[in-house]
Design an enzyme around this catalytic site. Structure first.
Site, short mmCIF file in Angstrom:
data_model
loop_
_atom_site.label_atom_id
_atom_site.label_comp_id
_atom_site.label_asym_id
_atom_site.label_seq_id
_atom_site.Cartn_x
_atom_site.Cartn_y
_atom_site.Cartn_z
N LYS A 1 0.83 -1.21 0.00
CA LYS A 1 0.00 0.00 0.00
C LYS A 1 0.86 1.26 0.00
CE LYS A 1 -0.35 -0.53 5.00
NZ LYS A 1 -1.21 -0.67 6.16
N ARG B 1 -10.40 -1.08 14.85
CA ARG B 1 -10.47 -0.33 13.60
C ARG B 1 -11.43 -1.11 12.71
NH1 ARG B 1 -4.51 0.97 11.52
NH2 ARG B 1 -4.72 -1.23 11.04
N TYR C 1 13.37 30.39 10.00
CA TYR C 1 12.09 30.95 10.42
C TYR C 1 11.92 30.89 11.93
CZ TYR C 1 10.10 31.10 5.68
OH TYR C 1 9.83 31.40 4.36
#
Length: 374
Positions: free
Chosen positions: A41, A139, A261
């Site tokens: 997958k 699940r 940043y």
């Protein structure tokens, strides 16, 4: 459209021979009566399904598990003779796509089982599909009570006979976790009355947890792609991917100045920076950034570790190359950001994640090369 390699900010090298070797190693951990399948997958965990699947098939793998139907259908195009399962089950009103492409859904609910069995009854024949029973991960999967009742209800099943009964381990990465034994015992209890049907419980970790977990089929995933399936033992899998990012500029940073940043990291001494052309848009996760409060991940240049300085941005990462020899620091040279010298498991620890996330996120903008990592 193809581009010159010099136009890419990074390079992702994938070793298909290593993927095949990892499958052969795992296949060797099981007995002759246990089939070693492959979970493929998420584009074969980021390595490229269209290349990885044929390499696994050539190595001897014959059963493959995709996630969603589109992945399974694409897999069928490159593996016309393999057995292909779709782990996410039967999507509503899509059964013709499964049948036309010989895709076997992993039926994960009573509603899905009822729909598939109805299709089989209407046709007067059994179409191949797996049935998933939930043993505690909560699940997908029929509850043990639903599973037992459904499997003995001839009026529900009609001619349908599952090609596989499966479940999934919740805590396989920590073999001593009591959940593993509880799931194993529950899986045995609920499936033993139907053991004429092939059974499967083990993922990558389950393969390495011994024959009690192997049953008739194992379904390794992350281990095939070099990931560490068990947290408490050394990783025996070969690395299969290497990410290299191109140096754009070398610059000096005075002591006391900040980098990147948010000004989150301060130079504690005069530093030399290398800015490389890769960032979180390339799958190098922002959570591995460095700051004054915690170290970040690192790259490797010619065997020398180069810590990440400041925040990882969308397209750039800044590395501390103060202690890297000058002759290695050339504009356009590559820095290894993941690979044999920077294990995905180690990098994932800095990002407070798992190597699965790195592997499945890598390199949308990189030049992709298939070959050895050295």
């Amino acid at each position: 459209m193809s581009h010159s390699p010099s136009l890419y900010g990074g390079r992702l090298t994938i070793d298909l021979d290593a993927i095949a070797s990892n499958w052969r190693f795992l296949n060797g951990q099981t007995g002759a009566k246990t089939e070693c399948a492959a979970a493929i997958k998420a584009d074969a965990y980021g390595t490229g399904q269209d290349k990885a699947a044929p390499a696994l098939y050539e190595a001897g793998c014959r059963t493959f598990f995709a996630a969603v139907p589109t992945e399974a259908i694409a897999l069928r195009q490159v593996l016309p003779d393999a057995v292909v399962y779709a782990l996410d089950g039967l999507f509503p009103d899509t059964y013709t796509h499964y049948l036309d492409n010989r895709i076997r859904p992993v039926l994960g609910s009573l509603e899905e089982l009822q729909e598939w069995a109805g299709i089989c009854k209407a046709a007067g024949q059994s179409f191949d599909a797996a049935v998933h029973v939930d043993t505690g991960i909560h699940r997908l999967g029929l509850s043990p009570a639903e599973f037992g009742a459904a499997m003995t209800d001839k009026s529900l099943l009609g001619p349908f006979q599952p090609s596989l009964i499966m479940s999934h381990l919740a805590c396989g990465s920590t073999p001593d976790h009591p959940m593993n034994r509880r799931q194993l015992e529950l899986f045995r209890t609920v499936t033993d009355p139907f053991k004429r049907i092939p059974r499967s419980l083990a993922n990558s970790a389950g393969v390495q947890m011994g024959p009690d977990y192997h049953f008739d089929m194992v379904r390794p995933g992350i281990a095939l792609y070099g990931g560490q399936a068990i947290e408490t033992t050394p990783n025996q899998m070969k690395p299969v991917a290497k990410v290299e990012a191109r140096i754009m500029i070398i610059r000096e940073v005075p002591e006391g100045d900040t980098i990147g940043y948010g000004a989150t990291q301060t130079a504690r001494r005069p530093l030399r920076n290398a800015v490389v052309a890769a960032g979180y848009a390339d799958g190098l996760l922002r959570r591995a950034s460095g700051s004054d409060d915690r170290p970040g991940g690192f790259g490797v240049i010619g065997g020398h570790k180069a810590p990440i300085l400041g925040r990882i941005s969308m397209d750039m990462i800044t590395l501390d190359v103060t202690d890297v020899p000058d002759h290695l620091l050339k504009r356009g040279a590559f820095v290894e950001m993941l690979g044999p010298a920077v294990a995905a498991t180690d990098l994932a620890a800095y990002a407070e994640t798992i190597d699965y996330e790195y592997l499945t996120s890598l390199g949308r903008r990189f030049e992709r090369v298939y070959g050895p990592l050295t």
